[in-house]
Enzyme design. Sequence first.
Site, PDB file in Angstrom:
ATOM      1  N   GLU A 130       0.473   4.340  14.974  1.00  0.00           N
ATOM      2  CA  GLU A 130       1.035   3.180  13.821  1.00  0.00           C
ATOM      3  C   GLU A 130       2.205   2.114  13.571  1.00  0.00           C
ATOM      4  O   GLU A 130       3.417   3.915  13.737  1.00  0.00           O
ATOM      5  CB  GLU A 130       1.054   3.601  12.071  1.00  0.00           C
ATOM      6  CG  GLU A 130       1.422   2.536  11.190  1.00  0.00           C
ATOM      7  CD  GLU A 130       0.972   3.171   9.947  1.00  0.00           C
ATOM      8  OE1 GLU A 130       0.966   4.137   9.446  1.00  0.00           O
ATOM      9  OE2 GLU A 130       1.103   1.659   8.479  1.00  0.00           O
ATOM     10  N   GLY A 263       7.912  11.485   9.202  1.00  0.00           N
ATOM     11  CA  GLY A 263       7.604  12.689   8.636  1.00  0.00           C
ATOM     12  C   GLY A 263       5.779  13.250   8.678  1.00  0.00           C
ATOM     13  O   GLY A 263       6.070  14.532   9.325  1.00  0.00           O
ATOM     14  N   ASN A 267      -3.553   9.740  10.030  1.00  0.00           N
ATOM     15  CA  ASN A 267      -4.680   9.056  11.395  1.00  0.00           C
ATOM     16  C   ASN A 267      -6.295  10.061  10.463  1.00  0.00           C
ATOM     17  O   ASN A 267      -5.676  11.558  10.200  1.00  0.00           O
ATOM     18  CB  ASN A 267      -4.930  10.084  12.354  1.00  0.00           C
ATOM     19  CG  ASN A 267      -3.205  10.132  12.882  1.00  0.00           C
ATOM     20  OD1 ASN A 267      -3.079   8.443  12.711  1.00  0.00           O
ATOM     21  ND2 ASN A 267      -2.306  11.212  13.047  1.00  0.00           N
ATOM     22  N   GLU A 300      -0.839  12.624   2.411  1.00  0.00           N
ATOM     23  CA  GLU A 300      -1.294  11.625   3.811  1.00  0.00           C
ATOM     24  C   GLU A 300      -2.987  11.839   3.148  1.00  0.00           C
ATOM     25  O   GLU A 300      -3.069  11.347   3.638  1.00  0.00           O
ATOM     26  CB  GLU A 300      -0.662  13.598   4.723  1.00  0.00           C
ATOM     27  CG  GLU A 300       0.534  12.481   5.705  1.00  0.00           C
ATOM     28  CD  GLU A 300       0.873  10.831   5.627  1.00  0.00           C
ATOM     29  OE1 GLU A 300       0.480  10.140   5.961  1.00  0.00           O
ATOM     30  OE2 GLU A 300       2.326  10.913   5.746  1.00  0.00           O
ATOM     31  N   HIS A 303      -3.827   8.836   1.779  1.00  0.00           N
ATOM     32  CA  HIS A 303      -4.298   7.994   2.269  1.00  0.00           C
ATOM     33  C   HIS A 303      -5.698   7.717   3.253  1.00  0.00           C
ATOM     34  O   HIS A 303      -6.423   6.927   3.555  1.00  0.00           O
ATOM     35  CB  HIS A 303      -3.312   8.447   3.164  1.00  0.00           C
ATOM     36  CG  HIS A 303      -1.651   7.205   3.426  1.00  0.00           C
ATOM     37  ND1 HIS A 303      -2.382   6.083   3.222  1.00  0.00           N
ATOM     38  CD2 HIS A 303      -0.643   7.905   4.053  1.00  0.00           C
ATOM     39  CE1 HIS A 303      -0.360   5.649   3.535  1.00  0.00           C
ATOM     40  NE2 HIS A 303       0.461   6.682   3.668  1.00  0.00           N
TER      41      HIS A 303
HETATM   42 ZN   LIG Z   1       2.250   7.383   3.783  1.00  0.00          ZN
END
Ligand SMILES: [Zn+2]
Length: 869
Positions: A130, A263, A267, A300, A303
């Site tokens: 990204e 950080g 994925n 994460e 996400h």
């Molecule tokens: Zn994020």
Amino acid sequence: MDPYRLPRHVLPVRYDIRLEPDLTTATFAGDETITVTVTEPTAEIWLNAVDLAIDEVSIETGGAAVTGTASLEDSTERCRLLFTEKIAPGTARLRIKFRGTLNDKLRGFYRSTYKDASGATCTLAATQFEATDARRAFPCWDEPSFKAVFASTLAIDPALTAVSNTAIVSERREGGRKIVKFADTIKMSTYLVAYIVGDLESTDAVRVGSAPLRVWCVPGKVRLASFGREIAAVSLDFFERYYGVPYPGDKLDLLAIPDFAAGAMENLGAITFRETALLVDEHAATHAELERVADVVAHENAHMWFGDLATMSWWNGIWLNEAFATFMEMLAVDAWKPEWDRWTTFGVSRAAAFSVDGLHSTRPIEFPVRAPRDADAMFDVLTYEKGASVLRMLEQYLGPEVFRDGIRAYLRRHAYGNTETADLWAALGDASHQPIPDVMGGWIFRPGYPLVSARLEGSELVLSQQRFTYLPVPLPSGTPGTATRPETPAGGASHQWQVPIQLRLRARGADTARRVLLAEGEARVRVPDGFESALVNEGGHGFYRVRYTPDLRQRLLARLPDGLAPIERFNLLNDTWAATLAGLTPIGEYLDLTARFRSDRDKNVWATVNASFAALNRAIDGGERSRLEALVRDRVGPLVSELGWQPRPGETDLVRQLRGDLLRALGVLGNDPACQATAAELYAASRRDPHAVDPNVLPALIAMLAHAGDAARYEEFLAAFRAAATPQEEQRYLYALAGFRLVPLLEETLARTVNGEIRTQDAPFVVRSILMNVYGRETAWRFVKTNWDTMDRQYPKHGLRRMCEGVIALATPELERDVHAFFRERNIDLGGRILEQYLEQLRVAVTFRERDAGALSAALPESGEGARK
Ligand SMILES: [Zn+2]
């Protein structure tokens, strides 16, 4: 044709990718077959590729193979494939063979190194794609809306381990290589693909729903993985229930990578982290260090749905990913550890967004993005912290259940697809039956935020709004960084927002809560008989500042300490400090206000007080420093005496963290010799017995001893940095090397930021830290000017940008001029409006210095005064 968007006459459906990385030569070879749908006859295909050598191209359709040639266009990172004949509409299989380098810039497919137990250097390979770096690992349609299935195979050294997004379906030997084949992914965007190859160790798996979950790291560190694994399992389960949608992957691996630019990276199924954000010894860490691991892991995981399952169509919508994940991280951590009071601490993050969003050079959360490069600068406090703040405001306004129902509907509708902001509004609107775009438009698509002023007129409380800015006018055009200005709307002062306001009115000893939507310039609320006080922004969720008339402010202060919640006290102080910087409140008045919080037990309240003292320290002349130190001792000293150096039975984690924060303030900003002497004794004791000092106090000792330290102490801390047993310990000693006062020692640290001794993931932050150190800032600035080209070459872009933030601390008129001259002469662009924002923040600091120096001097105590044991 837009050079930044690929044509859509050929669409990828599935990638079968084989990569063969060679860690010894730092190269890789690739072979991919992309199944595509051709919608019109064409002999030309465009896709993305950069820094790759393409050796062979062919396409197979209807049983016939056609060969092609590839030409790379560096400026737009595209690759044009030309075939000898036209390809007919239908399904075709595009085959490309290519080669690349495992680079050292921590993006694309890159190399990370570490030392093993014997001190030998080892290498691993990892990916970071990204926003647009998948194209550095394999040719692809590298835009988030080209979702496809990925079927990956890695051919690796048999001694190593490979991890990717999905479970391994087979492993076999072929020649001298181990061939690891992974299951098909869900339909997803290229930026979420991940490969990690190295000598890796993992924890045992825990099962969440049907997915096994593991934490991975380089050998010897598994003992630091249990805390991360726990919050990973807890938050994954929390999100499955909150979203009402099962986790979309077949397994979940969380991997700590020794070199990592950001950080962490979400994925799907293979989340990568920098080590400090995942690995921690929970018995040796501070509360803040544990909270960081919990936050990042939960973020994460959030996400996996928000971003991975439903994805923004283009980079303008990055806030849909990041604001949401930040908001959800708070919800999950708050549900896990309510005693951490996570939403109160979120006030500190909200305040960081207020600082940038109070600039003329701020930007809206969402704005049109043409080149993906423009989106790189969107990974900032406005996207994450402002975005999460306005979502929290909306959640509180709609009610948590209604909000959650809207989110569930949004995810169900858009699973495996791509979205625009309007899709989220539509789902929330259906759930709430409210005109969401009207309420939210001003917060998302316009820059800045309101200052809500409150006054009493007879028996009415009058609320009015205007845009808050620190400076009356923007920086003149021609200032470095202002060239990009036309790309985002300039926010006029006449902006009005729809401000959901939560009020608490007190009359005759009783509180009543009221909700008002301040939609115009002004709103009036009748106050009850026997009115005593009014608090605007009850609960502190609103993304606006408040300014009271002296009378209303006095009534509110009479309610201290217990009549206001911690977040409300925090906001009162933070808003007053902002008003002081903006020239709306005299500095003397602000300093008097801080005196009323001497016995406050909330660490966030103290975070705002201490940050303001640090800012004053950068704005005063050296001759006044000892008087500012006396002020700090006067404010911080009493509570330090009360709390002592050792934890008491029954104390909360938050109070333990507060003790560490206050000791650090007293010993560093307050430069208290007695405190430093005790710190030296306790530090020595802790080296003999690690349990002699509370983990929350130890980092404060290290910071104080660096501040007071000499060359011998420097050598001691340098050795401790090199021998650190945990990522957190390593960071403490590393940043201590930036906290000395003696310039020759700081020069040694600076040299280590470009000679490979300090990892490039950390080096720019260390330089930033010395720029923020009033004893080292001029030296650091000279060093940056001299070494700019080296830093630009070595550091990840994100790090370089964050390093430059340190110029905010160069708060003298002479240094400010020099900063402008440097950026102008070198024609440096940090992306978006980032540079302009730094320079405006510097202007705010210098303006304060020029305007308020006299008043500040008059308000500071004599240096002997206020010193307390
Ligand atoms: Zn994020």
